[in-house]
Design a protein around this motif. Structure first.
Motif, PDB file in Angstrom:
ATOM      1  N   THR A   1       0.894  -1.180  -0.066  1.00 28.53           N
ATOM      2  CA  THR A   1       0.044   0.009   0.087  1.00 28.53           C
ATOM      3  C   THR A   1       0.792   1.272   0.035  1.00 28.53           C
ATOM      4  N   GLU A   2       0.308   2.262  -0.417  1.00 26.46           N
ATOM      5  CA  GLU A   2       1.006   3.559  -0.438  1.00 26.46           C
ATOM      6  C   GLU A   2       1.626   3.896   1.145  1.00 26.46           C
ATOM      7  N   ASP A   3       0.936   3.786   1.988  1.00 25.61           N
ATOM      8  CA  ASP A   3       1.249   3.719   3.428  1.00 25.61           C
ATOM      9  C   ASP A   3       2.492   3.030   3.958  1.00 25.61           C
ATOM     10  N   GLU A   4       2.446   1.611   3.235  1.00 29.99           N
ATOM     11  CA  GLU A   4       3.590   0.708   3.678  1.00 29.99           C
ATOM     12  C   GLU A   4       4.820   1.376   2.985  1.00 29.99           C
ATOM     13  N   LEU A   5       4.763   1.677   1.941  1.00 27.97           N
ATOM     14  CA  LEU A   5       5.893   2.336   1.205  1.00 27.97           C
ATOM     15  C   LEU A   5       6.503   3.485   1.794  1.00 27.97           C
ATOM     16  N   VAL A   6       5.701   4.363   2.279  1.00 27.87           N
ATOM     17  CA  VAL A   6       6.085   5.664   2.973  1.00 27.87           C
ATOM     18  C   VAL A   6       6.657   5.383   4.284  1.00 27.87           C
ATOM     19  N   ALA A   7       6.145   4.307   5.012  1.00 26.61           N
ATOM     20  CA  ALA A   7       6.663   3.691   6.344  1.00 26.61           C
ATOM     21  C   ALA A   7       8.089   3.294   6.360  1.00 26.61           C
ATOM     22  N   ILE A   8       8.325   2.438   4.974  1.00 28.91           N
ATOM     23  CA  ILE A   8       9.522   1.680   4.931  1.00 28.91           C
ATOM     24  C   ILE A   8      10.637   3.239   4.505  1.00 28.91           C
ATOM     25  N   ALA A   9      10.053   4.035   3.488  1.00 29.46           N
ATOM     26  CA  ALA A   9      10.989   5.228   3.315  1.00 29.46           C
ATOM     27  C   ALA A   9      11.423   6.024   4.406  1.00 29.46           C
ATOM     28  N   MET A  10      10.460   6.196   5.239  1.00 28.45           N
ATOM     29  CA  MET A  10      10.586   7.269   6.381  1.00 28.45           C
ATOM     30  C   MET A  10      11.576   6.418   7.465  1.00 28.45           C
ATOM     31  N   LYS A  11      11.767   5.385   7.602  1.00 27.15           N
ATOM     32  CA  LYS A  11      12.818   4.751   8.387  1.00 27.15           C
ATOM     33  C   LYS A  11      14.210   5.266   8.422  1.00 27.15           C
ATOM     34  N   ASP A  12      14.514   5.983   6.973  1.00 27.81           N
ATOM     35  CA  ASP A  12      15.880   6.551   6.962  1.00 27.81           C
ATOM     36  C   ASP A  12      15.838   7.830   6.852  1.00 27.81           C
ATOM     37  N   ARG A  13      14.618   8.648   7.597  1.00 22.83           N
ATOM     38  CA  ARG A  13      14.534  10.127   7.396  1.00 22.83           C
ATOM     39  C   ARG A  13      15.815  10.674   7.834  1.00 22.83           C
ATOM     40  N   ASP A  14      16.285  10.542   9.026  1.00 23.55           N
ATOM     41  CA  ASP A  14      17.476  10.988   9.467  1.00 23.55           C
ATOM     42  C   ASP A  14      18.591  11.250   8.646  1.00 23.55           C
ATOM     43  N   PHE A  15      18.786   9.741   7.717  1.00 24.60           N
ATOM     44  CA  PHE A  15      20.072   9.817   6.770  1.00 24.60           C
ATOM     45  C   PHE A  15      19.631  11.013   5.667  1.00 24.60           C
ATOM     46  N   TYR A  16      18.378  11.087   5.355  1.00 21.10           N
ATOM     47  CA  TYR A  16      18.066  12.091   4.281  1.00 21.10           C
ATOM     48  C   TYR A  16      18.636  13.217   4.439  1.00 21.10           C
ATOM     49  N   GLU A  17      18.050  13.661   5.661  1.00 19.31           N
ATOM     50  CA  GLU A  17      18.178  15.027   6.297  1.00 19.31           C
ATOM     51  C   GLU A  17      19.623  15.361   6.440  1.00 19.31           C
ATOM     52  N   GLU A  18      20.357  14.719   7.164  1.00 20.50           N
ATOM     53  CA  GLU A  18      22.014  14.836   7.097  1.00 20.50           C
ATOM     54  C   GLU A  18      22.842  14.731   5.818  1.00 20.50           C
ATOM     55  N   SER A  19      22.226  13.785   4.898  1.00 21.21           N
ATOM     56  CA  SER A  19      23.190  13.873   3.544  1.00 21.21           C
ATOM     57  C   SER A  19      22.354  14.569   2.447  1.00 21.21           C
ATOM     58  N   GLY A  20      21.337  15.072   2.781  1.00 17.99           N
ATOM     59  CA  GLY A  20      20.466  15.978   1.316  1.00 17.99           C
ATOM     60  C   GLY A  20      19.855  14.787   0.599  1.00 17.99           C
ATOM     61  N   GLY A  21      19.670  13.682   1.005  1.00 19.48           N
ATOM     62  CA  GLY A  21      19.158  12.583   0.156  1.00 19.48           C
ATOM     63  C   GLY A  21      17.662  12.433   0.217  1.00 19.48           C
ATOM     64  N   GLY A  22      16.977  11.475  -0.005  1.00 24.84           N
ATOM     65  CA  GLY A  22      15.615  11.315  -0.055  1.00 24.84           C
ATOM     66  C   GLY A  22      15.107  10.047  -0.583  1.00 24.84           C
ATOM     67  N   VAL A  23      14.030  10.335  -1.624  1.00 26.86           N
ATOM     68  CA  VAL A  23      13.610   8.773  -1.930  1.00 26.86           C
ATOM     69  C   VAL A  23      13.519   8.888  -3.753  1.00 26.86           C
ATOM     70  N   THR A  24      13.978   7.944  -4.319  1.00 25.33           N
ATOM     71  CA  THR A  24      13.866   7.861  -5.830  1.00 25.33           C
ATOM     72  C   THR A  24      12.789   6.846  -6.251  1.00 25.33           C
TER      73      THR A  24
END
Ligand code: SF4
Ligand code: SF4
Length: 128
Positions: free
Chosen positions: A105-128
């Motif tokens: 589901t969309e919520d499941e994918l968002v939940a998986i992606a959000m596990k690494d939010r701290d890394f995205y914010e520190e590195s300027g990354g995100g989701v592709t």
């Protein structure tokens, strides 16, 4: 539901920073240089890894649809017969057969992606 082939965490080659790369199935682009052709079809697909296969023929024995054969000793599948039951993959001791395509589901994918939010914010990354 969204069908994906793979979710790659800590990806560093699909955009800036540290990313989570989600490979959707059903891509219509079909670029000639595509490194992930298993993403083209929307269907769940059987993948066979010849390097792992020891040609024990167990998969042929258990297939209820007689979809697998070994002409001249080579592993071969008749995809028009295959029912997608995944029995062959469960019985293969060498993991030579896998299936590409898991529904989220969309919520499941968002939940998986959000596990690494701290890394995205520190590195300027995100989701592709
Ligand atoms: S069961 Fe696995 S190792 Fe044996 S022939 Fe089938 S794919 Fe190959
Ligand atoms: S998925 Fe089922 S029907 Fe298809 S090849 Fe494997 S055992 Fe046979």
């Amino acid at each position: 539901m969204i069908r994906v082939t793979n979710i790659e965490r800590f990806a560093t080659h699909d955009g800036p920073g540290i990313r989570t790369t989600i490979f959707f199935k059903g891509c219509h682009m079909h670029c000639p240089w595509c490194a992930n052709p298993e993403t083209w079809s929307q269907k769940v697909e059987l993948l066979h890894d010849e390097k792992k296969c020891v040609h024990c023929q167990k998969c042929q024995t258990v297939c209820p649809a007689s979809a697998i054969a070994f002409p001249e000793g080579k592993w071969q599948i008749d995809r028009s017969r295959c029912k997608g039951c995944q029995t062959c993959a469960q019985e293969c001791l060498n993991d030579a057969i896998t299936f590409s395509g898991t529904d989220y589901t969309e919520d499941e994918l968002v939940a998986i992606a959000m596990k690494d939010r701290d890394f995205y914010e520190e590195s300027g990354g995100g989701v592709t």
